[in-house]
Design a protein around this motif. Sequence first.
Motif, PDB file in Angstrom:
ATOM      1  N   SER A 115       0.840  -1.197   0.000  1.00  0.00           N
ATOM      2  CA  SER A 115       0.000   0.000   0.000  1.00  0.00           C
ATOM      3  C   SER A 115       0.877   1.250   0.000  1.00  0.00           C
ATOM      4  CB  SER A 115      -0.926   0.010   1.209  1.00  0.00           C
ATOM      5  OG  SER A 115      -1.852  -1.047   1.141  1.00  0.00           O
ATOM      6  N   PHE A 116       1.889   1.266   0.854  1.00  0.00           N
ATOM      7  CA  PHE A 116       2.805   2.405   0.879  1.00  0.00           C
ATOM      8  C   PHE A 116       3.571   2.538  -0.433  1.00  0.00           C
ATOM      9  CE2 PHE A 116       2.639   2.581   5.619  1.00  0.00           C
ATOM     10  CZ  PHE A 116       2.319   3.925   5.716  1.00  0.00           C
TER      11      PHE A 116
ATOM     12  N   GLY B 136       1.128   3.744  -3.184  1.00  0.00           N
ATOM     13  CA  GLY B 136       0.766   5.144  -2.956  1.00  0.00           C
ATOM     14  C   GLY B 136       1.904   6.088  -3.311  1.00  0.00           C
TER      15      GLY B 136
ATOM     16  N   LYS C 114      -4.433  13.880  -2.780  1.00  0.00           N
ATOM     17  CA  LYS C 114      -5.339  13.677  -1.646  1.00  0.00           C
ATOM     18  C   LYS C 114      -6.305  12.521  -1.928  1.00  0.00           C
ATOM     19  CE  LYS C 114      -8.736  16.533  -0.652  1.00  0.00           C
ATOM     20  NZ  LYS C 114      -9.493  17.724  -0.249  1.00  0.00           N
TER      21      LYS C 114
ATOM     22  N   TRP D 289      -4.350   9.093  -1.693  1.00  0.00           N
ATOM     23  CA  TRP D 289      -4.080   8.646  -0.327  1.00  0.00           C
ATOM     24  C   TRP D 289      -5.358   8.418   0.465  1.00  0.00           C
ATOM     25  CZ3 TRP D 289       0.156   6.429   1.268  1.00  0.00           C
ATOM     26  CH2 TRP D 289       1.309   6.615   0.514  1.00  0.00           C
ATOM     27  N   SER D 290      -6.477   9.024   0.048  1.00  0.00           N
ATOM     28  CA  SER D 290      -7.746   8.755   0.742  1.00  0.00           C
ATOM     29  C   SER D 290      -8.242   7.344   0.445  1.00  0.00           C
ATOM     30  CB  SER D 290      -8.801   9.788   0.365  1.00  0.00           C
ATOM     31  OG  SER D 290      -9.255   9.597  -0.959  1.00  0.00           O
TER      32      SER D 290
ATOM     33  N   ILE E 252      -4.937   5.050   2.617  1.00  0.00           N
ATOM     34  CA  ILE E 252      -4.877   5.142   4.084  1.00  0.00           C
ATOM     35  C   ILE E 252      -5.902   4.236   4.769  1.00  0.00           C
ATOM     36  CG2 ILE E 252      -5.241   6.719   6.040  1.00  0.00           C
ATOM     37  CD1 ILE E 252      -2.485   6.957   4.756  1.00  0.00           C
TER      38      ILE E 252
ATOM     39  N   ILE F   7      -4.487   0.702   4.838  1.00  0.00           N
ATOM     40  CA  ILE F   7      -3.428   0.570   5.832  1.00  0.00           C
ATOM     41  C   ILE F   7      -4.016   0.545   7.236  1.00  0.00           C
ATOM     42  CG2 ILE F   7      -1.405   1.729   6.825  1.00  0.00           C
ATOM     43  CD1 ILE F   7      -0.827   2.757   3.951  1.00  0.00           C
ATOM     44  N   THR F   8      -4.999   1.418   7.488  1.00  0.00           N
ATOM     45  CA  THR F   8      -5.636   1.469   8.800  1.00  0.00           C
ATOM     46  C   THR F   8      -6.353   0.158   9.119  1.00  0.00           C
ATOM     47  OG1 THR F   8      -5.957   3.838   8.519  1.00  0.00           O
ATOM     48  CG2 THR F   8      -7.254   2.771  10.230  1.00  0.00           C
TER      49      THR F   8
END
Length: 84
Positions: free
Chosen positions: A29-30, A33, A61, A64-65, A68, A71-72
């Motif tokens: 994911s990182f 992104g 934005k 990454w929306s 994130i 990842i969360t």
Amino acid sequence: IDHHGTITNTIGTGEVAKDSIIYLVIKWSFISGTIISFLLILNNWFFRENEKVPDLTNDIKVTWSIIIPIITLALGYAFGKSKK
């Protein structure tokens, strides 16, 4: 004779596999992104004279929306597991 496939060799088995999959989700994911953000910056840099190029800040934005929450979710699963 090795009866395990390449996926099993990469992530392991049992509880280790669950943790490995979570690690891989977070890692990729990182990476994705960062690559998408870099490509958006390059696109803005090379084609900034073109009126069809959208706003760079908004594009990053939005990218990454999406990433994130993935990842969360993975971190919540990793740290929210109850130990029995």
